[in-house]
Design an enzyme around this catalytic site. Structure first.
Site, PDB file in Angstrom:
ATOM      1  N   LYS A  88       0.861  -1.184   0.000  1.00 29.82           N
ATOM      2  CA  LYS A  88       0.000   0.000   0.000  1.00 29.82           C
ATOM      3  C   LYS A  88       0.893   1.228   0.000  1.00 29.82           C
ATOM      4  CE  LYS A  88      -1.918  -1.662   3.702  1.00 29.82           C
ATOM      5  NZ  LYS A  88      -3.355  -1.567   3.514  1.00 29.82           N
ATOM      6  N   THR A 115      -8.931  -1.256   0.225  1.00 23.72           N
ATOM      7  CA  THR A 115      -9.470  -2.265  -0.701  1.00 23.72           C
ATOM      8  C   THR A 115      -8.496  -3.425  -0.860  1.00 23.72           C
ATOM      9  OG1 THR A 115      -8.612  -1.011  -2.595  1.00 23.72           O
ATOM     10  CG2 THR A 115     -10.923  -0.670  -2.003  1.00 23.72           C
TER      11      THR A 115
END
Length: 845
Positions: free
Chosen positions: A573, A681
């Protein structure tokens, strides 16, 4: 303004039906048809023959062959939408993290098998050709990837939709590591061209910037503000078709490239001023050069504001142009168009639409404001105050002087009418809710403009939305009851399972039948199979094969040998302190220290894998990257620990890399400080592919826990209320530091020169942030709980049969997190949108 009569003629003409292209569908959609198209494009598009063609030539020819078939559906889709004068949603986002298009397109368009076979007959491999495609450099992180998933779902559910953004020449950057540090290189993703693009010069728009506003009077003596002496820039649109899965609908993403309104000064050129002659052109085209220019400088801030207005202005003009084709009465505009603002980057939409309606179309202010509020909607993606965009008034006045006047007028009316009516005489409330934050200089609160100027505002996870109502926008929630809604994020299962993990997709289809890729709730039918030893064995074998493939990739990319039998623990991320990659690092050091001090320390071998980019101006994030790489270099070359522990930081994290990492992961790290992550997500993608989450009660982790059950997830750490209570009670990180000998040794270790002997103070900022900086993200507070949760992970993984059962239940129970569900909720509850069926082969629907 056009009269109604011509518009009625246009509408009447449209009802006769747009001529549909004709072709032999049975030939077109066959192995022979695809093979013929590939060879034709090789010859007639690229001027190559089979003897001289490179692998890249074959890739481009194959893309064109696939593109041809998508374009036929695209033309039919646009014809249906025009014939029916449909209501559309327009999705405005500064980012679209699309990844590679080829794999997604062949799967969604139903062309995977025949394309693979056609290439095999030409002695080519579809998988090898896919590797030649560059990721589209249009996005950065979760915000952009969400937008890409939403486009996929909009087309799959057959909702009329257009995405708008910027056609960046260079992506954010291509990341390399030199001496363990992040180095940024240009991401020239378009250097070989993009076979999916369609350039539309006929729809070029002109954008005005800078200048001044003066009052002019009409023949009746009425004053009107006029924006004059502006600089003009053109926006050239490129369209990227977006194919729905197993349906006839193909929507599109329209991306704007900045072009100078005047190519160059011919007179200056003739006089020998070659560089000066093209200076204006170069400056204008800088606008779409690169995603997210570094805004640590004033010039960087200015360019970023110009970027945002550029794409918004082009997009609003284009929306109005499309509406005008079949309509004329402005009262119909909200019936035909709804605009979604993806975060605050497109917030200037509110002021731009008002400017066009009032200044150019001559509407009364109140009518224009009603239209604007009915058309616009806003998605909030963050609870972090620093991520809520604010622009200084002097800068805004320099770039957009007329828009500043409009925002001030919106603010005056809002405070005097709405806030005064709700809280009479409360100047403190007016100051709190004002779109203009007082200070030196004054600042424009773009999130507030988005809230006030939109019909609906939504959060992106249940907990995030409640925190919006309670903490970030409590006064707005009181002023506008029901305006703030929740729309929990989702992911497209087409890319994130069907295409990226095809063996697991095939096993699922073999076990429960097809249809799950467009109805993810059907995965619940896998639950009974979690109890079956044979199915668990097949599931486990696929995971192991994915790990073998990833191990090969790690070796080729990083030169690090890792064992597929180890636990693959993955954190991928954006690099940000609130996402707490440094908490992960402290745990790695905890394990390393135990292995050094006790050679018999019993732990299952583990590989920690990172992927992340740090914003070029974010010094602490770059220091954390350096720390992880420095620690990795020590651990991976330390023979004393017997290979039980490895650390890998994969360079240049992107969608394509995620498609290799996620199917191979055993453990998914979702460890942000509670109350900081809006949704996430990646957590959904990992769970869908059978990785078990170790995470905090933050963002969508809360809902994943509800779906998979607390026996199939590893939750640790403070919750939101406990975080708040800790801060209210006065948190001192030195208490944790002095009361935990192991933690103190680890923090001192990272702050020493042990891992960076040539640069003794390189990692000191991390220690300083954790201690003297107040540990703003509670890394030290959650450390002990994190270590305990990781011990539970280690113990659980040793029972491979039960671990596989848990992994299967994760896959089976996360159907809620399909972006199809999210988009359906948007369409029903915010956009009021109706699907429009389009035939796949030209036959009547």
């Amino acid at each position: 303004m056009p009269t109604k009569k011509p518009a009625q003629k246009k509408a009447s003409k449209a009802k006769t039906g747009t001529p549909k292209p004709s072709f032999n569908f049975n030939t077109h959609m066959t192995v022979e048809g695809i093979k013929s198209s590939i060879l034709n494009h090789l010859k007639f598009t690229l001027a190559r023959d089979t003897g001289t063609a490179t692998q890249r030539d074959w890739w481009i020819s194959t893309c064109h062959a696939v593109h041809d078939r998508i374009l036929e559906r695209f033309i039919r889709t646009m014809g249906e939408h025009n014939d029916q004068n449909v209501r559309r949603v327009y999705y405005l986002s500064l980012e679209y993290l699309m990844g590679r298009m080829m794999r997604n397109n062949v799967w969604n368009a139903g062309l995977y098998d025949i394309t693979k076979q056609a290439l095999a007959e030409l002695d080519l491999s579809l998988e090898e050709l896919e590797e030649l495609e560059e990721d589209m450099g249009l996005g950065n992180g979760g915000l952009g990837r969400l937008a890409a998933c939403f486009l996929d779902s909009l087309a799959t559910l057959e909702y009329p939709a257009v995405g708008y953004g910027i056609y960046y020449e260079f992506g954010m950057f291509r990341q390399k590591f030199e001496n363990n540090e992040q180095v940024e290189r240009p991401d020239s993703w378009r250097k070989f061209g993009c076979p999916w693009e369609i350039v539309r010069p006929e729809y070029t728009k002109t954008v005005r910037l800078y200048g001044r506003v003066e009052m002019r009077f009409d023949s009746l003596g009425n004053p009107a503000p006029v924006w004059s002496d502006t600089v003009e820039v053109n926006g050239l649109p490129y369209d990227i078709p977006i194919s729905g899965y197993n349906v006839g609908t193909v929507n599109f993403l329209r991306l704007w490239e900045a072009r100078s309104s005047q190519d160059f000064d011919f007179d200056v050129f003739n006089e020998g001023g070659y560089i000066e002659a093209v200076q204006d052109k170069a400056e204008a085209e800088t606008i779409s050069k690169v995603l997210y220019p570094n805004d640590n400088s004033e010039s960087g801030k200015e360019l970023r504001l110009v970027q945002q207005y550029f794409f918004v202005s082009c997009s609003i003009q284009d929306i109005i142009r499309r509406w005008r084709k079949l309509n004329s009465d402005w009262d119909s505009f909200p019936e035909k168009a709804t605009i979604q603002l993806n975060d605050t980057h497109p917030a200037i939409t509110v002021a731009e639409l008002m400017r066009i309606l009032v200044d150019e179309e001559g509407l009364e202010w109140d009518r224009a404001w009603d239209i604007t509020r009915e058309v616009c909607n806003y998605t909030n993606h963050t609870l972090l105050p620093e991520a809520l965009e604010r622009w200084s008034v002097p800068l805004f006045e320099k770039v957009l002087p007329r828009h500043l006047q409009i925002i001030f007028e919106i603010n005056r009316r809002f405070l005097e009418d709405e806030v005064e009516a709700k809280w009479p005489g409360d100047d403190g409330m007016k100051e709190k809710l004002s779109l203009v934050e007082e200070g030196n200089p004054q600042m424009l609160r773009m999130a507030y403009l988005s809230v006030v100027g939109s019909g609906y505002v939504n959060g992106v996870a249940a907990m995030h939305t409640e925190l919006l109502k309670k903490d970030l926008f409590p006064e707005f929630n009181a002023l506008y009851p029901g305006k703030i809604q929740n729309k929990t994020n989702g992911i497209t299962p087409r890319r994130w399972l069907l295409a990226s993990n095809p063996d697991l997709g095939a096993l699922i289809t073999e076990t429960i039948g097809d249809g799950w890729a467009s109805d993810l709730d059907k995965l619940r039918a896998l639950e009974p199979h979690a109890k079956k030893a044979k199915f668990r064995e097949k599931f486990r074998a696929i995971k192991h094969a994915n790990k073998v493939a990833l191990a090969k990739l790690v070796w080729s990319e990083c030169g690090i040998e890792i064992s597929p039998d180890a636990i693959f623990d993955v954190q991928i991320k954006r690099l940000h302190e609130y996402k707490r990659q440094h908490l992960n690092l402290l745990h790695i050091l905890h394990l390393y220290r135990k292995l050094l001090q006790d050679p018999n320390f019993d732990m299952h071998p583990r590989v920690f894998i990172f992927g992340a980019k740090a914003a070029p101006g974010y010094a602490m994030a770059k220091t954390i990257i350096r720390a992880i790489n420095a620690v990795a270099a020590k651990i991976n070359n330390d023979e004393r620990i017997g290979g039980k522990l490895k650390v890998v930081f994969m360079p240049n994290y992107r969608v394509t890399l995620a498609e290799s990492l996620i199917p191979a992961a055993d453990v998914s790290e979702q460890i942000s400080t509670a109350g900081k992550e809006a949704s996430g997500t990646g957590n959904m993608k990992f769970a869908l592919n059978g990785a078990l989450t170790i995470g905090t009660l933050d963002g969508a982790n809360v809902e994943i826990l509800e779906e998979v059950g607390d026996d199939n997830i590893f939750i640790f750490g403070l919750n939101v209320d406990e975080v708040q209570a800790l801060w209210n009670g006065g948190y001192n990180p030195y208490d944790r530091y002095f009361n935990d000998e192991n933690l103190r040794a680890i923090v001192d270790w990272i702050g020493s020169n042990f891992f960076t002997p040539d640069h003794p103070d390189a990692l000191v900022p991390i220690k300083d942030s954790l201690l003297d900086g107040g540990d703003p993200y509670l890394v030290l507070e959650d450390f002990a709980a994190y270590v305990e949760a990781q011990e539970r992970v280690d113990k659980a993984y040793r029972d491979q049969d039960n671990w596989t059962r848990m992994a299967i239940l994760n896959t089976a129970r996360v159907g809620k997190f399909s972006s199809d569900r999210t988009i359906h909720q948007y369409a029903e509850e915010i956009w009021k949108l109706t699907p429009v069926k389009v035939s796949m082969n030209g036959d009547p629907v």
